[in-house]
Write an enzyme that holds these catalytic residues in place. Structure first.
Site, PDB file in Angstrom:
ATOM      1  N   HIS A 200      45.345  33.324  26.058  1.00 37.90           N
ATOM      2  CA  HIS A 200      45.213  31.899  26.357  1.00 37.90           C
ATOM      3  C   HIS A 200      46.012  31.062  25.370  1.00 37.90           C
ATOM      4  O   HIS A 200      45.841  29.852  25.291  1.00 37.90           O
ATOM      5  CB  HIS A 200      43.744  31.472  26.288  1.00 37.90           C
ATOM      6  CG  HIS A 200      42.941  31.958  27.442  1.00 37.90           C
ATOM      7  ND1 HIS A 200      42.188  33.103  27.391  1.00 37.90           N
ATOM      8  CD2 HIS A 200      42.775  31.466  28.695  1.00 37.90           C
ATOM      9  CE1 HIS A 200      41.593  33.275  28.558  1.00 37.90           C
ATOM     10  NE2 HIS A 200      41.925  32.301  29.362  1.00 37.90           N
TER      11      HIS A 200
ATOM     12  N   ARG B 112      46.077  25.670  35.818  1.00 36.21           N
ATOM     13  CA  ARG B 112      45.107  25.132  36.777  1.00 36.21           C
ATOM     14  C   ARG B 112      44.969  23.646  36.519  1.00 36.21           C
ATOM     15  O   ARG B 112      45.071  23.202  35.372  1.00 36.21           O
ATOM     16  CB  ARG B 112      43.765  25.830  36.559  1.00 36.21           C
ATOM     17  CG  ARG B 112      42.723  25.502  37.606  1.00 36.21           C
ATOM     18  CD  ARG B 112      41.431  26.235  37.344  1.00 36.21           C
ATOM     19  NE  ARG B 112      40.548  26.171  38.487  1.00 36.21           N
ATOM     20  CZ  ARG B 112      39.358  26.767  38.559  1.00 36.21           C
ATOM     21  NH1 ARG B 112      38.918  27.481  37.541  1.00 36.21           N
ATOM     22  NH2 ARG B 112      38.617  26.645  39.644  1.00 36.21           N
TER      23      ARG B 112
ATOM     24  N   SER C 205      35.448  24.229  34.659  1.00 39.23           N
ATOM     25  CA  SER C 205      35.364  25.659  34.448  1.00 39.23           C
ATOM     26  C   SER C 205      35.076  25.985  32.975  1.00 39.23           C
ATOM     27  O   SER C 205      34.215  26.805  32.644  1.00 39.23           O
ATOM     28  CB  SER C 205      36.689  26.300  34.878  1.00 39.23           C
ATOM     29  OG  SER C 205      36.723  27.653  34.519  1.00 39.23           O
TER      30      SER C 205
ATOM     31  N   LYS D 124      32.819  29.867  40.906  1.00 31.83           N
ATOM     32  CA  LYS D 124      33.069  29.447  42.288  1.00 31.83           C
ATOM     33  C   LYS D 124      34.485  29.766  42.745  1.00 31.83           C
ATOM     34  O   LYS D 124      34.709  30.057  43.912  1.00 31.83           O
ATOM     35  CB  LYS D 124      32.848  27.936  42.432  1.00 31.83           C
ATOM     36  CG  LYS D 124      31.377  27.526  42.397  1.00 31.83           C
ATOM     37  CD  LYS D 124      31.221  26.072  42.805  1.00 31.83           C
ATOM     38  CE  LYS D 124      29.763  25.647  42.813  1.00 31.83           C
ATOM     39  NZ  LYS D 124      29.634  24.190  43.055  1.00 31.83           N
ATOM     40  N   GLY D 125      35.442  29.637  41.829  1.00 30.90           N
ATOM     41  CA  GLY D 125      36.821  29.949  42.178  1.00 30.90           C
ATOM     42  C   GLY D 125      37.400  29.037  43.235  1.00 30.90           C
ATOM     43  O   GLY D 125      38.235  29.461  44.027  1.00 30.90           O
TER      44      GLY D 125
ATOM     45  N   PHE E 272      38.394  36.019  45.648  1.00 32.12           N
ATOM     46  CA  PHE E 272      37.345  35.670  44.695  1.00 32.12           C
ATOM     47  C   PHE E 272      36.050  36.461  44.920  1.00 32.12           C
ATOM     48  O   PHE E 272      35.480  37.016  43.984  1.00 32.12           O
ATOM     49  CB  PHE E 272      37.060  34.162  44.739  1.00 32.12           C
ATOM     50  CG  PHE E 272      36.060  33.751  43.703  1.00 32.12           C
ATOM     51  CD1 PHE E 272      36.447  33.552  42.388  1.00 32.12           C
ATOM     52  CD2 PHE E 272      34.722  33.606  44.027  1.00 32.12           C
ATOM     53  CE1 PHE E 272      35.521  33.205  41.415  1.00 32.12           C
ATOM     54  CE2 PHE E 272      33.784  33.264  43.057  1.00 32.12           C
ATOM     55  CZ  PHE E 272      34.201  33.057  41.754  1.00 32.12           C
ATOM     56  N   ASP E 273      35.583  36.514  46.158  1.00 29.77           N
ATOM     57  CA  ASP E 273      34.294  37.168  46.416  1.00 29.77           C
ATOM     58  C   ASP E 273      34.341  38.660  46.076  1.00 29.77           C
ATOM     59  O   ASP E 273      33.345  39.230  45.627  1.00 29.77           O
ATOM     60  CB  ASP E 273      33.878  36.970  47.876  1.00 29.77           C
ATOM     61  CG  ASP E 273      33.492  35.519  48.131  1.00 29.77           C
ATOM     62  OD1 ASP E 273      33.219  34.799  47.140  1.00 29.77           O
ATOM     63  OD2 ASP E 273      33.477  35.108  49.310  1.00 29.77           O
TER      64      ASP E 273
ATOM     65  N   TYR F 127      47.144  28.031  39.838  1.00 31.15           N
ATOM     66  CA  TYR F 127      45.884  28.578  40.347  1.00 31.15           C
ATOM     67  C   TYR F 127      45.668  28.156  41.800  1.00 31.15           C
ATOM     68  O   TYR F 127      45.261  28.952  42.646  1.00 31.15           O
ATOM     69  CB  TYR F 127      44.753  28.048  39.462  1.00 31.15           C
ATOM     70  CG  TYR F 127      43.383  28.599  39.752  1.00 31.15           C
ATOM     71  CD1 TYR F 127      42.909  29.718  39.075  1.00 31.15           C
ATOM     72  CD2 TYR F 127      42.540  27.980  40.674  1.00 31.15           C
ATOM     73  CE1 TYR F 127      41.636  30.214  39.327  1.00 31.15           C
ATOM     74  CE2 TYR F 127      41.281  28.470  40.932  1.00 31.15           C
ATOM     75  CZ  TYR F 127      40.824  29.580  40.259  1.00 31.15           C
ATOM     76  OH  TYR F 127      39.570  30.064  40.510  1.00 31.15           O
TER      77      TYR F 127
END
Ligand SMILES: *[C@@H]1O[C@H](CO)[C@@H](O)[C@H](O)[C@H]1NC(C)=O
Length: 206
Positions: free
Chosen positions: A20, A42, A50, A169-170, A142-143, A106
């Protein structure tokens, strides 16, 4: 995160480093190696939300305090990895003179994972089969990542998943559920000042 997982799935690269760090903190030796860099940015509002939830559940990050005070500190750039504004601009400017940087958003990864995957492959000089591309695209949704214990944070002891999941949540635009109208106005005004003199554009909704 999505970006790195795409890479892990696709390749057996000798070394993949996830960081990062702001651009100025990468050691000189890193640039001399001619490494390829994939940067994922993002939008500021979703990043702030986030980051807030991340600080709540991460035992080694500072306590975020209230959302209101956290947002003020975000705007002041008083975050562990420095100012969001300088971070995204620093890498954006570096990219203008360094062809080894692929700058991704993102929002694009969420909107069209496959298209971004094609860009990543082309940047890395990879030509995966259609089948492999399909598999990777599916795996990094994501899921699916949320249910993958290798990446969903369930193995990480510094996370308190009872407070907030690591993969929350994405989505693009969840900031709307956190910002008050007044916070949004103040944020936008401040954003304009901090992001003037750059052609770097983010989408905050899809
Ligand atoms: C992480 O993945 C594991 C294994 O699939 C699953 O049992 C667990 O509920 C997931 N954790 C979260 C926080 O989603």
């Amino acid at each position: 995160l999505l970006g790195v997982d795409v890479l892990n799935e696709l390749t057996t690269f000798p070394r993949i480093i996830k960081t990062h760090l702001p651009v100025q903190f990468l050691p000189k030796s890193f640039w001399e190696q001619n490494s390829k860099i994939i940067y994922v940015a993002r939008n500021a509002k979703d990043s702030a939300v986030s980051y807030f939830h991340f600080d709540r559940m991460n035992k080694v990050q500072p306590e975020p305090g209230s959302w209101e005070s956290f947002l003020q500190r975000f705007m002041e750039g008083k975050m562990v990895f420095g100012s969001w504004y300088e971070h995204v601009r620093g890498w954006w400017e570096k990219k203008q003179t360094c062809s080894n940087i692929l700058y991704l958003f993102y929002e694009d990864l969420i909107e069209d994972t496959e298209q971004e995957l094609v860009r990543i492959c082309s940047f890395l000089g990879l030509s995966p089969t259609t089948e492999l591309k399909k598999q990777v695209t599916e795996k990094v949704q994501f899921d699916n990542m949320k249910n993958n214990k290798m990446v969903n944070g369930s193995a990480d002891e510094v996370f308190d998943l009872k407070i907030s999941p690591f993969m929350r949540k994405g989505r693009v635009g969840d900031w709307n559920n956190h910002f008050t109208v007044q916070q949004d106005e103040q944020f936008n005004e401040d954003y304009k000042k901090k992001m003037k003199n750059t052609d770097l554009q983010f989408r905050t909704v899809l």
